[in-house]
Design a protein around this motif. Structure first.
Motif, PDB file in Angstrom:
ATOM      1  N   VAL A  45      13.216  -3.893 -11.948  1.00 30.75           N
ATOM      2  CA  VAL A  45      12.151  -4.890 -12.100  1.00 30.75           C
ATOM      3  C   VAL A  45      11.334  -4.984 -10.817  1.00 30.75           C
ATOM      4  O   VAL A  45      10.103  -5.010 -10.857  1.00 30.75           O
ATOM      5  CB  VAL A  45      12.742  -6.265 -12.480  1.00 30.75           C
ATOM      6  N   LYS A  46      12.005  -5.011  -9.674  1.00 31.36           N
ATOM      7  CA  LYS A  46      11.285  -5.078  -8.400  1.00 31.36           C
ATOM      8  C   LYS A  46      10.374  -3.869  -8.222  1.00 31.36           C
ATOM      9  O   LYS A  46       9.253  -3.989  -7.727  1.00 31.36           O
ATOM     10  CB  LYS A  46      12.268  -5.163  -7.238  1.00 31.36           C
ATOM     11  N   LEU A  47      10.851  -2.700  -8.631  1.00 30.77           N
ATOM     12  CA  LEU A  47      10.048  -1.483  -8.526  1.00 30.77           C
ATOM     13  C   LEU A  47       8.774  -1.600  -9.358  1.00 30.77           C
ATOM     14  O   LEU A  47       7.679  -1.281  -8.886  1.00 30.77           O
ATOM     15  CB  LEU A  47      10.876  -0.278  -8.975  1.00 30.77           C
ATOM     16  N   VAL A  48       8.895  -2.084 -10.583  1.00 32.57           N
ATOM     17  CA  VAL A  48       7.718  -2.266 -11.446  1.00 32.57           C
ATOM     18  C   VAL A  48       6.768  -3.284 -10.823  1.00 32.57           C
ATOM     19  O   VAL A  48       5.551  -3.111 -10.847  1.00 32.57           O
ATOM     20  CB  VAL A  48       8.139  -2.702 -12.865  1.00 32.57           C
ATOM     21  N   MET A  49       7.312  -4.333 -10.234  1.00 32.05           N
ATOM     22  CA  MET A  49       6.474  -5.391  -9.667  1.00 32.05           C
ATOM     23  C   MET A  49       5.749  -4.966  -8.391  1.00 32.05           C
ATOM     24  O   MET A  49       4.867  -5.686  -7.919  1.00 32.05           O
ATOM     25  CB  MET A  49       7.318  -6.636  -9.411  1.00 32.05           C
ATOM     26  N   GLU A  50       6.084  -3.806  -7.836  1.00 36.22           N
ATOM     27  CA  GLU A  50       5.379  -3.305  -6.657  1.00 36.22           C
ATOM     28  C   GLU A  50       3.945  -2.909  -6.990  1.00 36.22           C
ATOM     29  O   GLU A  50       3.105  -2.832  -6.105  1.00 36.22           O
ATOM     30  CB  GLU A  50       6.118  -2.106  -6.048  1.00 36.22           C
ATOM     31  N   GLU A  51       3.691  -2.616  -8.250  1.00 31.14           N
ATOM     32  CA  GLU A  51       2.351  -2.214  -8.674  1.00 31.14           C
ATOM     33  C   GLU A  51       1.492  -3.455  -8.874  1.00 31.14           C
ATOM     34  O   GLU A  51       1.794  -4.302  -9.707  1.00 31.14           O
ATOM     35  CB  GLU A  51       2.418  -1.414  -9.974  1.00 31.14           C
ATOM     36  N   ALA A  52       0.432  -3.580  -8.095  1.00 30.79           N
ATOM     37  CA  ALA A  52      -0.439  -4.755  -8.207  1.00 30.79           C
ATOM     38  C   ALA A  52      -1.571  -4.452  -9.174  1.00 30.79           C
ATOM     39  O   ALA A  52      -2.031  -3.325  -9.243  1.00 30.79           O
ATOM     40  CB  ALA A  52      -0.987  -5.108  -6.839  1.00 30.79           C
ATOM     41  N   PRO A  53      -2.074  -5.377  -9.890  1.00 33.99           N
ATOM     42  CA  PRO A  53      -1.567  -6.749 -10.080  1.00 33.99           C
ATOM     43  C   PRO A  53      -0.706  -6.816 -11.338  1.00 33.99           C
ATOM     44  O   PRO A  53      -1.224  -6.888 -12.437  1.00 33.99           O
ATOM     45  CB  PRO A  53      -2.837  -7.560 -10.265  1.00 33.99           C
ATOM     46  N   VAL A  54       0.570  -6.761 -11.197  1.00 36.65           N
ATOM     47  CA  VAL A  54       1.480  -6.759 -12.342  1.00 36.65           C
ATOM     48  C   VAL A  54       1.848  -8.181 -12.730  1.00 36.65           C
ATOM     49  O   VAL A  54       2.181  -9.001 -11.882  1.00 36.65           O
ATOM     50  CB  VAL A  54       2.760  -5.955 -12.035  1.00 36.65           C
ATOM     51  N   ARG A  55       1.759  -8.441 -13.996  1.00 36.32           N
ATOM     52  CA  ARG A  55       2.300  -9.654 -14.607  1.00 36.32           C
ATOM     53  C   ARG A  55       3.351  -9.159 -15.575  1.00 36.32           C
ATOM     54  O   ARG A  55       3.032  -8.532 -16.577  1.00 36.32           O
ATOM     55  CB  ARG A  55       1.232 -10.447 -15.346  1.00 36.32           C
ATOM     56  N   LEU A  56       4.589  -9.398 -15.258  1.00 39.13           N
ATOM     57  CA  LEU A  56       5.702  -8.839 -16.001  1.00 39.13           C
ATOM     58  C   LEU A  56       5.863  -9.511 -17.358  1.00 39.13           C
ATOM     59  O   LEU A  56       5.854 -10.731 -17.470  1.00 39.13           O
ATOM     60  CB  LEU A  56       6.974  -9.011 -15.183  1.00 39.13           C
ATOM     61  N   LEU A  57       6.014  -8.707 -18.389  1.00 42.22           N
ATOM     62  CA  LEU A  57       6.331  -9.171 -19.735  1.00 42.22           C
ATOM     63  C   LEU A  57       7.476  -8.309 -20.234  1.00 42.22           C
ATOM     64  O   LEU A  57       7.357  -7.087 -20.302  1.00 42.22           O
ATOM     65  CB  LEU A  57       5.124  -9.024 -20.673  1.00 42.22           C
TER      66      LEU A  57
END
Length: 126
Positions: A45-57
């Motif tokens: 999850v942290k790896l995916v959130m490194e990509e800006a601007p990510v809003r996780l769903l």
């Protein structure tokens, strides 16, 4: 990007992107213990959130993934989260069938870890 009368096209990667699945059952089948599995999910999850601007769903999956997901997001933003949990069960067992990371224990771990500032649970059951 072409505009629709009532919104945006969702097939553009900067609007909505499926980044795949964490193969939870396959990792368990390889003999990885639950503590390490929870860390693998959080790190994914942290790896995916490194990509800006990510809003996780996050959609679907075993309820046991709720804990490492919430932990990762809370740590990433540096604050506990406000959570609206819709389910048929509260998932607050200390340990279900001896497993503290069970699908029935995820919100117990979230609250113990201080990863939720507020938890509103709407239990939908017949």
């Amino acid at each position: 990007m072409p505009q629709l009368k009532k919104g945006k096209e969702l097939n553009y990667p900067w609007v909505l992107t499926d980044v795949g699945d964490v193969p939870v059952q396959e990792i368990r089948d390889c003999g990885v213990d639950d503590d390490r599995l929870m860390n693998i999910i959080s790190e994914s999850v942290k790896l995916v959130m490194e990509e800006a601007p990510v809003r996780l769903l996050v959609l679907g999956g075993d309820h046991s993934i709720s804990f490492p997901l919430v932990r990762a997001v809370s740590k990433k933003i540096g604050d506990p989260l406000d959570i609206l949990h819709l389910d048929a069960h509260p998932d607050i067992y200390h340990a279900f069938e001896g497993n503290k990371y069970s699908h029935a224990s995820s919100f117990a771990r979230i609250m113990e870890g201080g990863y939720a500032r507020r938890l509103l649970q709407v239990i939908l059951s017949s």
